[in-house]
Write a protein that holds these residues in place. Sequence first.
Motif, PDB file in Angstrom:
ATOM      1  N   LEU A  36       0.856  -1.189   0.000  1.00  0.00           N
ATOM      2  CA  LEU A  36       0.000   0.000   0.000  1.00  0.00           C
ATOM      3  C   LEU A  36       0.891   1.238   0.000  1.00  0.00           C
ATOM      4  O   LEU A  36       1.688   1.422   0.919  1.00  0.00           O
ATOM      5  N   SER A  37       0.751   2.073  -1.005  1.00  0.00           N
ATOM      6  CA  SER A  37       1.571   3.280  -1.099  1.00  0.00           C
ATOM      7  C   SER A  37       0.970   4.407  -0.279  1.00  0.00           C
ATOM      8  O   SER A  37      -0.216   4.374   0.082  1.00  0.00           O
ATOM      9  N   ASN A  38       1.775   5.424  -0.001  1.00  0.00           N
ATOM     10  CA  ASN A  38       1.265   6.572   0.726  1.00  0.00           C
ATOM     11  C   ASN A  38       0.153   7.276  -0.045  1.00  0.00           C
ATOM     12  O   ASN A  38      -0.834   7.734   0.532  1.00  0.00           O
ATOM     13  N   THR A  39       0.296   7.352  -1.358  1.00  0.00           N
ATOM     14  CA  THR A  39      -0.747   7.966  -2.189  1.00  0.00           C
ATOM     15  C   THR A  39      -2.061   7.211  -2.047  1.00  0.00           C
ATOM     16  O   THR A  39      -3.144   7.820  -1.960  1.00  0.00           O
ATOM     17  N   GLU A  40      -1.983   5.887  -1.996  1.00  0.00           N
ATOM     18  CA  GLU A  40      -3.185   5.074  -1.834  1.00  0.00           C
ATOM     19  C   GLU A  40      -3.787   5.263  -0.445  1.00  0.00           C
ATOM     20  O   GLU A  40      -5.019   5.285  -0.295  1.00  0.00           O
ATOM     21  N   VAL A  41      -2.938   5.394   0.579  1.00  0.00           N
ATOM     22  CA  VAL A  41      -3.445   5.654   1.925  1.00  0.00           C
ATOM     23  C   VAL A  41      -4.224   6.962   1.961  1.00  0.00           C
ATOM     24  O   VAL A  41      -5.328   7.036   2.507  1.00  0.00           O
ATOM     25  N   ILE A  42      -3.663   8.011   1.355  1.00  0.00           N
ATOM     26  CA  ILE A  42      -4.331   9.310   1.321  1.00  0.00           C
ATOM     27  C   ILE A  42      -5.671   9.209   0.596  1.00  0.00           C
ATOM     28  O   ILE A  42      -6.683   9.776   1.036  1.00  0.00           O
ATOM     29  N   ALA A  43      -5.698   8.466  -0.516  1.00  0.00           N
ATOM     30  CA  ALA A  43      -6.948   8.309  -1.265  1.00  0.00           C
ATOM     31  C   ALA A  43      -8.006   7.607  -0.425  1.00  0.00           C
ATOM     32  O   ALA A  43      -9.193   7.995  -0.436  1.00  0.00           O
ATOM     33  N   ILE A  44      -7.603   6.595   0.335  1.00  0.00           N
ATOM     34  CA  ILE A  44      -8.557   5.878   1.188  1.00  0.00           C
ATOM     35  C   ILE A  44      -9.080   6.802   2.274  1.00  0.00           C
ATOM     36  O   ILE A  44     -10.286   6.825   2.577  1.00  0.00           O
ATOM     37  N   VAL A  45      -8.191   7.575   2.895  1.00  0.00           N
ATOM     38  CA  VAL A  45      -8.612   8.530   3.923  1.00  0.00           C
ATOM     39  C   VAL A  45      -9.639   9.503   3.352  1.00  0.00           C
ATOM     40  O   VAL A  45     -10.645   9.828   3.999  1.00  0.00           O
ATOM     41  N   ASN A  46      -9.410   9.969   2.138  1.00  0.00           N
ATOM     42  CA  ASN A  46     -10.357  10.908   1.508  1.00  0.00           C
ATOM     43  C   ASN A  46     -11.715  10.257   1.284  1.00  0.00           C
ATOM     44  O   ASN A  46     -12.763  10.900   1.476  1.00  0.00           O
ATOM     45  N   HIS A  47     -11.730   9.006   0.866  1.00  0.00           N
ATOM     46  CA  HIS A  47     -12.998   8.284   0.691  1.00  0.00           C
ATOM     47  C   HIS A  47     -13.731   8.157   2.025  1.00  0.00           C
ATOM     48  O   HIS A  47     -14.959   8.313   2.097  1.00  0.00           O
ATOM     49  N   ILE A  48     -12.984   7.853   3.089  1.00  0.00           N
ATOM     50  CA  ILE A  48     -13.588   7.703   4.419  1.00  0.00           C
ATOM     51  C   ILE A  48     -14.148   9.031   4.903  1.00  0.00           C
ATOM     52  O   ILE A  48     -15.269   9.111   5.421  1.00  0.00           O
TER      53      ILE A  48
END
Length: 299
Positions: A36-48
């Motif tokens: 899991l990349s940092n960019t993907e983590v940020i995207a998931i946080v935004n969805h949440i």
Amino acid sequence: MISCQTVIVTSPTTTTTTPSPTTTTTTPSPSGGIYLSNTEVIAIVNHINANQEPWTSAYNDLINRANDFLSQGIQYISGDFDTGNSVHYQAAMGASHLVRDCALAYRLSGDVRYANKAVQQINAWCVNSSTRMIPRYRWVSGDNGTINITVTIPGLLYGASLLINYSGWNSSDKSTFIQWCIDFLNDNGWRAYEPCTTSQNYDSWQVAFHMALAAITDNQASVNSAVDLFKTFLVPCHQDSDGSFYRERDRTLGSRDMAIFYSLWNTKAWLLIAEAARHRGIDLYSYKNSGKGIELALD
């Protein structure tokens, strides 16, 4: 001589408030992870934060599991992992699930309780001299071989990779953990791969573990070795032209047909290899060897 193996569970801690998935505003730390990349983590946080599905429900499930882990003890074995000892297997699985879920919960919520719990478990399993597992392969007893190691420890490595930049993890302990991974990667006790005619999911999981160790230690040569094994060994030796896996599709356990279970088990290992490779800029999802590959397996 095999050193003594002991599984110890410490007394539980107290669980406090669950972070709200819709009000999380934490910016994840710069580090990514094996899968899991940092960019993907940020995207998931935004969805949440936008209360979008299925991310919000998945987040709630994750936080529930992480909260359960906050109230549970820390598991560890002291010495060699006895590959035939079901207690050692269950301890490794429990430790890996704790680290993975708590690390993810921290990265998505910013709640340091989860990070601290994961670090406590990592240090107990890999760092502290009185409790750590010796980082080596030993077929100590039973008939499960090293697969009880290769199917459990990647989860712990994944969680640890998400915490590499966590300031609450002592730098000395972190360095000791990375050295533990390096020692495991360099261990000369790695189980020899089966001949192509008899290779099965044991080998897929060993390559998956090899890849995870290589990624977290940033050993590009070992990453390339795992990728090469996937391309030149696993794909041509495991897969039939219809996408099924030769030695998984006829599996039974007593009177039970286990073909689907073991086929999915092998596919999971392939996906872990491919996902770790993707985060190193290598595409194994579309790789084909005489038409064989992950796409055919999923079809």
